[in-house]
Each structure stands twice: as structure tokens, then as C-alpha cells.
Design an enzyme around this catalytic site. Structure first.
Site, PDB file in Angstrom:
ATOM      1  N   GLY B 328      -4.288  39.180   4.973  1.00 37.00           N
ATOM      2  CA  GLY B 328      -5.828  39.089   5.628  1.00 37.00           C
ATOM      3  C   GLY B 328      -6.710  39.867   4.979  1.00 37.00           C
ATOM      4  O   GLY B 328      -6.719  40.010   3.851  1.00 37.00           O
ATOM      5  N   SER B 329      -7.828  40.304   5.739  1.00 36.99           N
ATOM      6  CA  SER B 329      -8.919  40.834   5.025  1.00 36.99           C
ATOM      7  C   SER B 329      -8.808  42.431   4.433  1.00 36.99           C
ATOM      8  O   SER B 329      -9.561  42.884   3.770  1.00 36.99           O
ATOM      9  CB  SER B 329      -9.972  40.931   6.073  1.00 36.99           C
ATOM     10  OG  SER B 329     -10.357  39.749   6.376  1.00 36.99           O
TER      11      SER B 329
END
Lengths: 364, 653
Positions: B328-329
Site C-alpha cells: 500500500g502507501s
């Protein structure tokens, strides 16, 4: 009609074989099945495998026995060259197991080229002496020595002292029967004795340890000495008559290392005692006697040299293995001929027997 | 010519005959020698060897070395040995096994669990091997049995060294466990020529550090040669060589941090890896849930084994080491480093970060997590607010061929080399990777599409890493590109000489990124913790500067095809919550990655854990709700610290 067909087939099969050798091999084979059954904890898997590779080896032996010696002789240089190439390949691209590089990986299977040399080297030398039979000069012996040294040193480098010794011994036997002067042999022995300290320095640590362990097994009773001590206990406790088949306590309490392969003699000796040992030694002696008779009767120089070298090599295998298990020779990886479990060595042995038989049938 | 040749042949033949005779005589002599040896062994020395064979069980007794202990960084014992009595049965020596076991059951209590384990081990071992029936006898039980063993041939009461892992679940995925030596272990030992040193040994490291450091932990077996009488009773010791204890291990791990992480997780699943960026030492390494390694030491009973293996939460899976999750981020800081280094982006460059991003000539919308977008922002701000469209654009501009070599510098997609077995490699996508991964599929699947790179830019797509890889990458970033190999064991201590060998003390290499770029990215991560950042709530009240990055990973199950628990189904579809962080920003002492499975947004679940761990590690403060609940942390931490340093000193000395 049918009976005669069977008879003709039977004749066809037995024609190239040697009756004496077949009888002796048969006896050893039966005996080896009993020992293997006991050594493999009364299971049949190894017996089954042994039956399969023995039948295959017999086919190979039959093929070799039905080929005239001189037909095979012509293949000696290429086989020797191939063996040498494979040894070089091992040197540069072999598979290393336990610190020694002895095998070549061929995708499907692994091969051990030093095994080929056990037969290829004496063949090459016998071919060499036959070729120059009438013009033999002293320097021919030097070339012969080089032919021995090349594979010998390559195998020694792997390192595999046991096999290197066996290969070089096979080469030396050809030289011996080719008439190498006694003086040279004596000088060689003296030189060998003198070079022992140098050889000692060249040995690998584990090889030195094996020799030291032989002198005093209690130096390393849990490590290398363990094998020798336990197999000596097995033999000694077997006594004159043995503990009886399947009753060897050393064997079944797991004290014998490698008990289906290199140390199978300890299993046999524990269960069949001194009497069994003498029977086995006699069987080997009879095979050797037959081999020497074949040597004496061989009509060509190639036949004599080959038969003599094969017979003596066979003696060395049997003697070295039994001597090692009985604690009078260092532990080297030599199987007990025709008894130890293992396909590769067996095929080699049977090819040797096939050559002997083929020489035996050669007419004067 | 003719006669001489004939003569020659004759001479040759007689010479051969002579040599054959010599050879035959030699062979007869050698065989005679061999037979003489047999006579000596089998007739003259027969009695001696018979006695040896009869007493072979006890004539040469190996003495087991005591296994090396394992300590945490403060000298707290994590794996220890204790001696205890075991009731053992040698099946081949008992007349009637069932009757014997039944009779023994009247002397000591044999539980159904003991019985199940006994049956399982009986089936796996050979007849003449001693099989434990009951472990850890009390003194009273041992005495009662010792007084009665004469009635039962083949029954023995033996003192044995046992292994104990006092922190159980806390250390299961780090230490692993030792277990009984099985035929496969024996084969391996024989291959490695170590059989001699394991003669008489019953246990060997099976997983974790116990396995990797087996050679240093095991020690050197000693032996005692004992003379016995005809009844097999020992009369005297002829000579003995004492065993040499195994080396002790001192870990970089802090068990207090480990326990705190465990408590912070509670019943949730996930993993934490914390690394000291200055050394690569692993400070915490937790996979939740864990299991009790003590169960495995003497053979686990089949029922417990089944329970552990079929549990939908997979306690046996080491999530920190082998759990592969899309980052993810949390991927964005590394993406940012790649973008700066490749020149695709300059540190102050401002790009539009609207609510969605479309590729030229396409109307497919790559949406931002914030529908209204973030306006026009620079890189630091893009990290702080976690703009997706900013990074979509950067990834599209760079292309996968420029992203892969630069991001891979941080060890993503390759093994970190930690001292544990079975590490997962994860996936840092590339054209080659995709072609190989889908080699058996059609060309349309195998091909790399330019659009594939867009989602890679925000850590989705094919991206997948282990928590260990994320922590390691964060440590490298925190340390301005100086790479250490992550390691759990800090020192190997020779118990005999006191000599200390440090493990991996030197950096492996320094990454080729420009120094100032680290500052830019770190500033963005520091801004994450400040007002306006995605984890600003967790920056409140910090006594030091902390940098972090939130991440939310769309769910991909760890293992497909697992049996689902109906009640857990809904939960298992929720996103994973990620957080990577390091602190203090100026000179980082701790870098960590936290993942909480199916817990949603990164700032919600993972970030509070990371904050609490940093707080404790840097300032010694424990969250108020956990005060008094930590076993590893007695009421007065200051005093404990002193004691720890003292025991540490004695250990090192």
C-alpha cells in the site's frame, strides 16, 4: 521339438559363459542375499533392487563374454581417452559431496568416471603392450607409467585415495605380467617406502586420521575409530560358529555403520563366524584360482595381461575390504565384491568377469 | 628370425608361469594372514569381544553437552535448560509392552495425552530405542519408580536435560524450537559427518534460531568409557572426556519491546519488525498469533498438532518472515527516492494532485483515496497527505524499467539475509518478473502493459513484501542508505573462554542515492506525524521527532484455499493496516514496520502500535492502559535496568 528348442536356447546362452566362474558367482550371490536380508533389517526393498541390478549386470556380462577379446581390445584407446576426458570434466565441473569431487551430473543420473578407469586403464595398457609386443624397449615402460599416472593422479586429486590406489594397482598388474624387471619392481618398492613421509604430508587430514585411527582406534572412539571398534566387536563376538543368521546383536542394535555396503562383511562375520569367513575366503580364492588358470592358458599377450590384471584387481578388492573391516587396513571406500549392496560397483565387477570368460574361450 | 621369435615366446611363457606362481603364493599368504586375523578375533579374543558386545549399551557412554542459552539484549534468558527425570521404555527388552505400560500406570499417573504421544513415538522409532512414556517426573514419582524398575525389564528412569522457553508465544517465531532427532535429521547429520558429535543426543534445532545456530548451540559431546560387570552394572569409569557446552547467543532483541508489541496487538493478527538502523540488529520480531514452542520439544501429541494446524488464524505461519502483503502507501517513500534519483522529479517540483488520474488516450480513472484531491503539491506534501494521483503520475512518467532497479536498492523483492530459515522473497514487479510469473499463460496475460505501472506507484498492483522487508527498507532509508544485514543474534559467546564473536557488525554497502534526497523524503515522512499529515493524531505529545508512513493494503489472503471460519469471513475481507516509521528523525535508533491484518486504514490500527513501541524504546514510557500488565517489566523499571546491565556484564565477562 519344443524340448530341442529349449535345449538350443540354453546352449546359446551358456556357450560364452565359463562354468566354474558361474558356479562360484552363483554361490556367492545366494550367500549375499541372506546377508543383505539380515543387514537391511529383514526388509525386501534392497533385495529387490539387488535382484534387478544383478540381472542387468548379468546381461551386460553375457554380452561382454560373447564378444571376442580382440574386438574389445580395439576399443581400448577410445575408452581410455573418454575416461580421461570425463575425469578432467569431474576435475573442473564435478559434483562435490562431503568435500570430495567424484561425480558428474548428467541431468538424469550421476556417473563416477573413476569407476570406468578401473577397467579402461588395464585395457589400455594391455592394448599398448600387445601393439608393441615385438619392439618393446625400456622407454615403453615409461609411457606405460604415464598412462597409469594420468588417471591415478586425477582421482587422487578428487580426493579419493582408495579408488586411486585400486586404479593404479590395476595398471601396475599389467606392467608386472608384461615382464617388468624384478630389479625395477624392487627399486620401486624401496622408493615407495622412502617416499612414505612425503606422501604422509600430502594426505588430507581425514585420510591421515584414518591411518592413525587404524593404529589406535581408541584415539577417536566416537568418531572414526567407532566404525573399526564396532565392526571388530561384531567379528570377534561372532566366534568360531557365529551367532546364527538374523541373530547378530551388533547388526540389529545398529552398531555397524554402512552395514549393507562397505561394512557388510561385519554382519556376515558376526552371524556366520569363523567358519563362514573361511567359506567366503575360499570362494574368493577359487574365483582367483580360476582367473589365474585362464591367464596361464590365454593365447595372446593381450589376453594374458588383461586376465591377470582383472584377477589380481579382484583379489585386491576382496582383501582390502575384509582387511579393512577386520581392522588391519585403513578404512577406504571399497565394497566387498558381489556381496555389498550397490549397482555401479557390481556392473564393473561383472564386466570384468565377462572379459575373463571371453578370454577363457579364446582358441590358441 | 623365426626360431628366435619362437624361443622368445617360449621364454615369455615360462616367465609368465613363474610370475603367476609368485602371485599365487602371495595371494595365499595374504589370505592366510586374513584368516589368522579372523582366528585371533573370533577364537582367541572371542570372550573379550563377546563381553563388549553384550555390554555394548553401556561400555562407551556419550555425555551430552549442555545446549547454549539464548539471552535478549539485556541479558534476560529466553531459552534455558533444566534437568528432570523421564520414564522411558525400550520395547525390545520388555516381555509384554502393554502389560508393562499398564503396570507402570498404577505407579504414576499416565495421562491420555502421554499415551497418545507415546504411541506416536513408538511407531516412529526402532524397537531397541528408548521411548519416553512420561516426562518431567516429580521427585516423588521418580523415587517411587526407581524403587520399582527392577520389576520391569526394559524400563528406565533417566535424568535428562530439557529445554524451556519461558516466554512461550512471544518468542515462538524467533527462537523456533528443538525437537527429537528423527530419521531425516540423522541422514542429514551423517551427510555432514556430524554423527559422532550427536551420538546419544536426542534433540536438535528444528526451526528458527535453534535451527540456524544449531552448530554453535549444540556443543561438543564428551564420552565416558565404563567397565561393567556381567550384569551390566557399572563398576568404574576407565576414562572420560568431558563435554564442551554449546555457545550462548545474545540477541539484539529486547523482550520487553516484544511483549509490549504482543500486548498492543491483543487478539489481532499481524506482525511487527523493529530494527536498529545503526547496526541492523532486530529489536522486535513478532508474528501474531504465535504458539507455545514448549509443546514441540518432546513430540507434540497429534490432537494439539491438528488444532494448531487447522486454526484459521494460522499461528504456525511466521507472518513477519513469510507473510507477503501488498505494501500500500508505505511504498511511496521508496518510490519517491527512485523518482528523485532518476531525475523524473526534482525535490521542490510541484505537480497537480487531483481526485483522479487518467492515462493519455484513455478514459479509465485511477481514483485518489480523497475524491476532491489535494490541489498542486510538492513531493514532501504528497507523502504527508499520501496523494495517490501524485504518485500515479510519477510512476507513469518513470516507467517500470526505471522504477525497478532503484526501488530494489532498498532490498524490496529480494531476501534480506536475516538469520532465519525460509524467508519469503516478495515481489517487486518488472517486465521480466511478469513474463516469468505468467510464463504458462497467454501472451495477453504475460505482457507488461504501460498502464500496469500506474498502480505500482502507490504500492498496489503486483507489489508484495514481508513485514521484515518493509522494516529493513525503512531502516536503510532512516540510515541515509547505509545498509546493514538485519540480524537477530548480536553476539555468540563462547561459554568456556568467554570469547565474544559479534554477528554482522559491519555495513554491507551504501546506496548510490544523492544524500539530500533522503532529507526530502524524511521531511515528508516527518510531516505525516504533524497536523495535516495522515497520522497527525499520533504525533500529538511526541517527546522526540518521529517519521512515519501509513498504508492500507487491499486484501490478498496469506494462503489461498484455507478453510474459512464463517464468523471470521467478513473480517477477513477488510483491508490490512500498515505503518512504517523511524525515530528520532535526526539520528534514528529504531525503524519499524507494523501490519495489522484486516484492521482497515493504516493510521487507525498499525500507527498507534508503532508510536507506543517508539515511546517505550526511546523514553521508557508504557501506555497507561498497559501499566502493570507486562511480565517483563517489573514496577520499577530503573532498578531493573541496573540489574540487567549487571547480569549482562557478568555474561560478557
Amino acid at each position: 521339438m519344443q524340448a530341442s528348442l529349449v535345449k538350443r536356447l540354453w546352449y546359446l546362452i551358456k556357450e560364452p559363459l565359463d562354468g566354474w566362474l558361474m558356479l562360484l558367482l552363483g554361490l556367492i550371490f545366494v550367500l549375499s542375499l541372506f546377508v543383505l536380508y539380515s543387514a537391511s533389517d529383514q526388509t525386501f526393498q534392497k533385495i529387490d533392487n539387488k535382484l534387478v541390478y544383478t540381472v542387468l549386470s548379468l546381461v551386460v556380462m553375457w554380452l561382454v563374454a560373447s564378444t571376442r577379446p580382440h574386438t574389445l581390445m580395439n576399443f581400448a584407446p577410445p575408452i581410455y581417452a573418454l575416461g580421461l576426458l570425463l575425469l578432467l570434466a569431474v576435475h573442473f565441473a564435478g559434483v562435490t559431496v562431503n568435500g570430495s569431487t567424484r561425480w558428474l551430473e548428467l541431468g538424469v543420473t550421476r556417473i563416477q568416471p573413476s569407476e570406468i578407469m578401473k577397467i579402461a586403464l588395464p585395457m589400455m595398457l594391455a592394448w599398448f603392450f600387445q601393439r608393441f609386443e615385438l619392439s618393446l624397449r625400456w622407454w615403453h615402460y615409461l609411457i606405460a607409467c604415464a598412462l597409469i599416472a594420468a588417471p591415478g593422479l586425477l582421482v587422487l586429486k578428487q580426493p579419493d585415495l582408495g579408488t586411486a590406489t585400486l586404479i593404479m594397482a590395476a595398471g601396475f598388474f599389467v606392467l608386472f605380467f608384461a615382464g617388468l624387471s624384478w630389479k625395477v619392481i624392487l627399486a620401486g618398492l624401496v622408493a615407495f617406502a622412502a617416499s612414505l613421509p612425503i606422501v604422509w604430508n600430502m594426505l588430507h587430514d581425514y585420510q591421515r586420521k584414518r591411518v592413525l585411527t587404524l593404529i589406535d582406534p581408541m584415539q577417536d572412539p566416537l568418531g572414526d575409530g567407532y566404525h573399526i571398534i564396532q565392526s571388530m566387536i561384531a567379528i570377534g563376538s561372532g566366534g568360531p560358529w557365529g551367532k546364527g543368521w538374523l541373530n547378530g546383536t551388533q547388526t540389529h542394535l545398529d552398531y555397524i555403520p554402512e552395514r549393507t555396503t562397505d561394512f557388510i562383511f561385519a554382519v556376515y562375520s558376526e552371524e556366520f563366524g569363523l567358519v563362514g569367513n573361511i567359506v567366503l575366503v575360499l570362494l574368493y580364492l577359487l574365483i582367483i584360482s580360476r582367473g589365474l588358470v585362464i591367464t596361464a592358458r590365454a593365447p595372446t599377450l593381450y589376453g594374458r595381461l588383461m586376465a591377470g590384471a582383472l584377477t589380481l584387481s579382484f583379489f585386491v578388492y576382496a582383501f582390502v575390504n575384509m582387511g579393512m573391516v577386520a581392522g588391519i587396513l585403513p578404512v577406504v571406500g571399497v565394497p566387498l565384491p558381489f556381496v555389498s549392496y550397490g549397482g555401479t560397483a557390481t556392473v564393473t565387477l561383472f564386466i570384468g568377469m565377462g572379459m575373463l570368460m571371453s578370454i577363457a574361450h579364446q582358441r590358441r | 628370425m623365426r626360431p628366435s621369435r619362437l624361443k622368445n615366446a617360449q621364454a615369455e611363457e615360462s616367465q609368465l608361469q613363474l610370475r603367476l606362481l609368485v602371485v599365487y603364493a602371495f595371494i595365499l599368504l595374504m589370505f592366510a594372514l586374513l584368516v589368522a586375523r579372523f582366528v585371533w578375533l573370533q577364537v582367541l579374543q572371542h570372550d573379550h569381544f563377546s563381553t563388549l558386545a553384550q555390554n555394548n549399551r553401556i561400555s562407551l557412554v556419550p555425555i551430552q553437552p549442555s545446549r547454549g542459552l539464548i539471552y535478549d539484549r539485556n541479558g534476560v534468558v529466553l531459552a534455558q535448560n533444566y534437568s528432570s527425570y523421564t520414564l522411558e521404555v525400550v520395547p525390545s527388552k520388555t516381555a509384554d509392552l502393554e502389560a508393562t505400560v499398564h503396570a507402570l500406570g498404577e505407579l504414576v499417573e499416565i495421562t491420555p495425552r502421554d499415551m497418545r504421544r507415546f504411541r506416536k513415538m513408538l511407531a516412529e522409532s526402532k524397537d531397541f530405542e528408548a521411548v519416553p512414556l512420561k516426562l518431567k517426573l516429580t521427585d516423588e514419582e521418580a523415587a517411587r519408580l526407581a524403587a520399582n524398575v527392577w520389576r520391569f525389564p526394559g524400563v528406565e528412569v533417566n535424568a535428562q536435560l530439557f529445554r524451556d522457553y519461558p516466554y512461550r508465544e512471544l518468542t515462538s517465531h524467533v527462537l523456533g524450537y528443538i525437537g527429537r532427532i528423527n530419521p531425516k535429521d540423522k541422514e542429514r547429520l551423517a551427510e555432514e559427518e556430524k554423527t559422532a558429535n550427536y551420538r546419544g543426543a536426542t534433540h536438535i534445532g528444528k526451526t528458527g534460531l535453534e535451527k540456524i545456530y544449531e552448530d554453535v548451540l549444540h556443543g561438543q559431546a564428551g564420552f565416558e568409557e565404563i567397565e561393567t560387570d556381567s550384569a551390566g552394572r557399572a563398576i568404574r569409569s576407565v576414562r572420560s572426556t568431558p563435554p564442551v557446552s554449546g555457545h550462548n547467543l545474545k540477541l539484539a532483541l529486547d523482550i520487553r519491546l516484544q511483549e509490549l508489541a504482543d500486548k498492543l496487538f491483543g487478539q489481532r493478527r499481524g506482525a511487527v519488525v523493529a530494527i536498529d538502523p545503526q547496526t541492523g540488529g532486530v529489536l522486535a520480531f513478532l508474528s501474531k498469533p504465535g504458539f507455545d514452542p514448549n509443546l514441540f520439544i518432546d513430540g507434540i501429541d497429534p490432537q494439539t498438532w491438528n488444532t494448531l494446524n487447522t486454526d484459521w488464524q494460522k499461528p504456525m505461519v511466521n507472518r513477519a518472515l513469510r507473510g507477503v502483503y501488498p505494501p500500500g502507501s508505505t511504498f511511496k517513500p521508496f518510490m519517491a527516492m527512485a523518482a528523485l534519483q532518476s531525475g523524473a522529479l526534482t525535490p521542490g517540483q510541484i505537480l497537480p494532485a487531483p481526485g483522479y488520474f487518467t492515462l493519455p488516450g484513455s478514459n479509465h480513472q485511477f481514483r485518489d483515496s480523497v475524491p476532491s484531491g489535494h490541489g498542486a503539491i510538492n513531493l514532501s506534501k504528497a507523502i504527508a497527505v499520501s496523494s495517490d494521483t501524485f504518485f500515479y503520475r510519477v510512476a507513469w512518467d518513470m516507467g517500470i524499467d526505471r522504477i525497478h532497479p532503484l526501488v530494489s536498492q532498498f532490498g524490496l523483492g529480494s531476501l534480506t539475509g536475516i538469520d532465519l530459515d525460509g524467508e519469503a522473497r516478495g515481489v517487486l514487479p518488472s517486465k521480466e518478473w511478469k513474463a516469468k510469473r505468467f510464463a504458462k499463460s497467454r501472451e495477453e496475460v504475460r505482457r507488461w502493459y504501460p498502464a500496469d505501472v500506474v498502480s505500482v506507484g502507490i504500492g498496489q498492483g503486483f507489489n508484495a513484501y514481508t513485514p521484515l522487508q518493509m522494516a529493513n527498507a525503512t531502516a536503510i532509508l532512516a540510515n541515509d542508505g547505509v545498509v546493514y544485514k538485519p540480524h537477530l543474534v548480536k553476539e555468540v559467546v563462547d561459554t568456556k573462554t568467554g570469547q565474544i564473536r559479534r554477528v554482522e557488525p559491519n555495513p554491507l554497502r551504501t546506496l548510490p542515492f544523492k544524500k539530500s534526497y533522503y532529507g526530502v523524503v524524511k521531511e515528508g515522512m516527518a510531516a505525516v506525524m504533524r497536523p495535516g499529515g495522515t497520522a497527525w493524531r499520533l504525533g500529538v505529545g511526541l517527546k522526540y521527532a518521529m517519521a512515519g508512513k501509513t498504508g492500507t493494503a487491499q486484501v490478498v489472503q496469506i494462503r489461498q484455499g484455507a478453510k474459512y471460519n464463517a464468523a471470521a469471513l467478513a473480517e477477513q475481507y477488510r483491508d490490512h493496516s500498515w505503518f512504517i516509521a523511524f525515530a528520532p528523525v535526526e539520528k534514528p535508533q529504531i525503524a519499524l514496520a507494523v501490519i495489522v491484518e484486516n484492521a482497515g486504514f493504516g493510521a487507525a490500527a498499525a500507527a498507534p502500535i508503532a508510536r507506543a513501541l517508539c515511546d517505550f524504546y526511546l523514553t521508557g514510557v508504557v501506555p497507561p492502559e498497559l501499566k502493570g500488565q507486562l511480565k517483563t517489566l517489573p514496577p520499577e523499571p530503573a532498578e531493573q535496568d541496573k540489574k540487567d546491565t549487571a547480569s549482562h556484564a557478568s555474561l560478557a565477562g
